[in-house]
Motif scaffolding. Structure first.
Motif, short mmCIF file in Angstrom:
data_model
loop_
_atom_site.label_atom_id
_atom_site.label_comp_id
_atom_site.label_asym_id
_atom_site.label_seq_id
_atom_site.Cartn_x
_atom_site.Cartn_y
_atom_site.Cartn_z
N LYS A 37 0.85 -1.18 0.00
CA LYS A 37 0.00 0.00 0.00
C LYS A 37 0.90 1.24 0.00
N PRO A 38 0.64 2.19 -0.86
CA PRO A 38 1.48 3.38 -0.85
C PRO A 38 1.34 4.13 0.48
N ARG A 39 2.47 4.63 0.99
CA ARG A 39 2.49 5.31 2.27
C ARG A 39 1.82 6.67 2.16
N ASP A 40 1.03 6.96 3.15
CA ASP A 40 0.38 8.27 3.20
C ASP A 40 1.45 9.30 3.54
N ARG A 41 1.62 10.28 2.72
CA ARG A 41 2.67 11.28 2.91
C ARG A 41 2.43 12.17 4.13
N GLY A 42 1.22 12.20 4.60
CA GLY A 42 0.92 13.01 5.77
C GLY A 42 1.36 12.35 7.07
N SER A 43 1.63 11.05 7.05
CA SER A 43 1.99 10.34 8.27
C SER A 43 3.46 9.91 8.24
N THR A 44 4.33 10.84 7.99
CA THR A 44 5.76 10.51 7.98
C THR A 44 6.21 10.20 9.40
N PRO A 45 7.15 9.30 9.55
CA PRO A 45 7.61 8.96 10.89
C PRO A 45 8.22 10.19 11.59
N LYS A 46 8.00 10.26 12.88
CA LYS A 46 8.52 11.37 13.65
C LYS A 46 10.04 11.22 13.80
N ARG A 47 10.76 12.31 13.59
CA ARG A 47 12.21 12.28 13.71
C ARG A 47 12.62 12.61 15.13
N ALA A 48 13.76 12.07 15.52
CA ALA A 48 14.29 12.36 16.84
C ALA A 48 14.77 13.81 16.88
N SER A 49 14.57 14.43 18.02
CA SER A 49 14.98 15.82 18.17
C SER A 49 15.79 15.99 19.45
N ALA A 50 16.53 17.09 19.53
CA ALA A 50 17.33 17.40 20.71
C ALA A 50 16.41 17.88 21.83
N CYS A 51 16.95 18.02 23.00
CA CYS A 51 16.17 18.40 24.18
C CYS A 51 15.46 19.74 23.94
N ASP A 86 19.86 18.27 31.82
CA ASP A 86 21.31 18.45 31.76
C ASP A 86 21.97 17.23 31.13
N HIS A 87 21.53 16.06 31.52
CA HIS A 87 22.09 14.82 30.95
C HIS A 87 21.82 14.74 29.45
N ALA A 88 20.60 15.08 29.05
CA ALA A 88 20.24 15.00 27.64
C ALA A 88 21.05 16.00 26.80
N ARG A 89 21.15 17.23 27.28
CA ARG A 89 21.91 18.24 26.52
C ARG A 89 23.41 17.94 26.55
N GLY A 90 23.91 17.54 27.71
CA GLY A 90 25.34 17.27 27.84
C GLY A 90 25.82 16.09 27.03
N ASN A 91 24.94 15.15 26.75
CA ASN A 91 25.34 13.95 26.00
C ASN A 91 24.77 13.92 24.59
N GLY A 92 24.14 15.01 24.16
CA GLY A 92 23.61 15.08 22.80
C GLY A 92 22.49 14.09 22.53
N LYS A 93 21.70 13.79 23.53
CA LYS A 93 20.61 12.82 23.37
C LYS A 93 19.52 13.39 22.45
N THR A 94 18.99 12.51 21.61
CA THR A 94 17.84 12.85 20.78
C THR A 94 16.80 11.75 20.97
N PHE A 95 15.55 12.16 21.07
CA PHE A 95 14.46 11.21 21.26
C PHE A 95 13.32 11.58 20.33
N LYS A 96 12.54 10.58 19.96
CA LYS A 96 11.34 10.83 19.17
C LYS A 96 10.21 11.27 20.09
N ASP A 97 10.20 10.78 21.30
CA ASP A 97 9.14 11.10 22.25
C ASP A 97 9.79 11.48 23.58
N TRP A 98 9.87 12.76 23.85
CA TRP A 98 10.54 13.24 25.05
C TRP A 98 9.76 12.90 26.32
#
Length: 141
Positions: A37-51, A86-98
């Motif tokens: 089934k072609p992927r719906d372009r409106g439901s792109t996977p969420k990308r990880a982001s910084a804190c 502080d831990h997230a910023r100090g270690n460059g953590k990225t999460f999709k769901d904070w």
């Protein structure tokens, strides 16, 4: 050798079509790849982001509610939130769901952090073991 039957025209071979059904069955592929089934372009996977929180930010209400639901003490929420950011910023953590990362951090804080009930201390080693020291190891006394 073989004579053509009378009902077939003379230019057509007598056994043509004898195996037509078998040839038709093998001509089709045995396994067809299912159509995706072609992927719906409106439901792109969420990308990880910084804190998303700045230093010293107040704990958002939904984060505070999640921490208290997990069992983190009300007075400790801001301290633990600052430690988390502080831990997230100090270690460059990225999460999709904070919020999910925060809930995991709170569970670990309850299990392993300052709020954990201390284990019974072993007796000091500079004196022989006494009867009251044995209470840490057995209930027989």
């Amino acid at each position: 050798m073989f004579a053509a039957p009378a009902d077939l025209p003379p230019d057509e071979p007598p056994f043509d079509g004898l195996f037509a059904e078998a040839e038709a069955a093998t001509a089709a592929p045995i396994y067809e790849t299912p159509k995706t089934k072609p992927r719906d372009r409106g439901s792109t996977p969420k990308r990880a982001s910084a804190c998303p929180f700045e230093f010293g930010a107040q704990v958002p209400d939904d984060y505070r509610a999640a921490a208290e639901k997990i069992g983190l003490g009300t007075g400790d929420v801001q301290r633990v939130f600052d430690k988390f950011c502080d831990h997230a910023r100090g270690n460059g953590k990225t999460f999709k769901d904070w919020l999910a990362a925060w809930r995991t951090w709170c569970r670990n804080e309850v299990d392993w952090g300052k709020n954990r009930r201390p284990a019974a201390a072993p007796p000091p080693r500079n004196r022989p073991m006494q009867k009251e020291d044995m209470q840490h190891y057995t209930d027989d006394f």
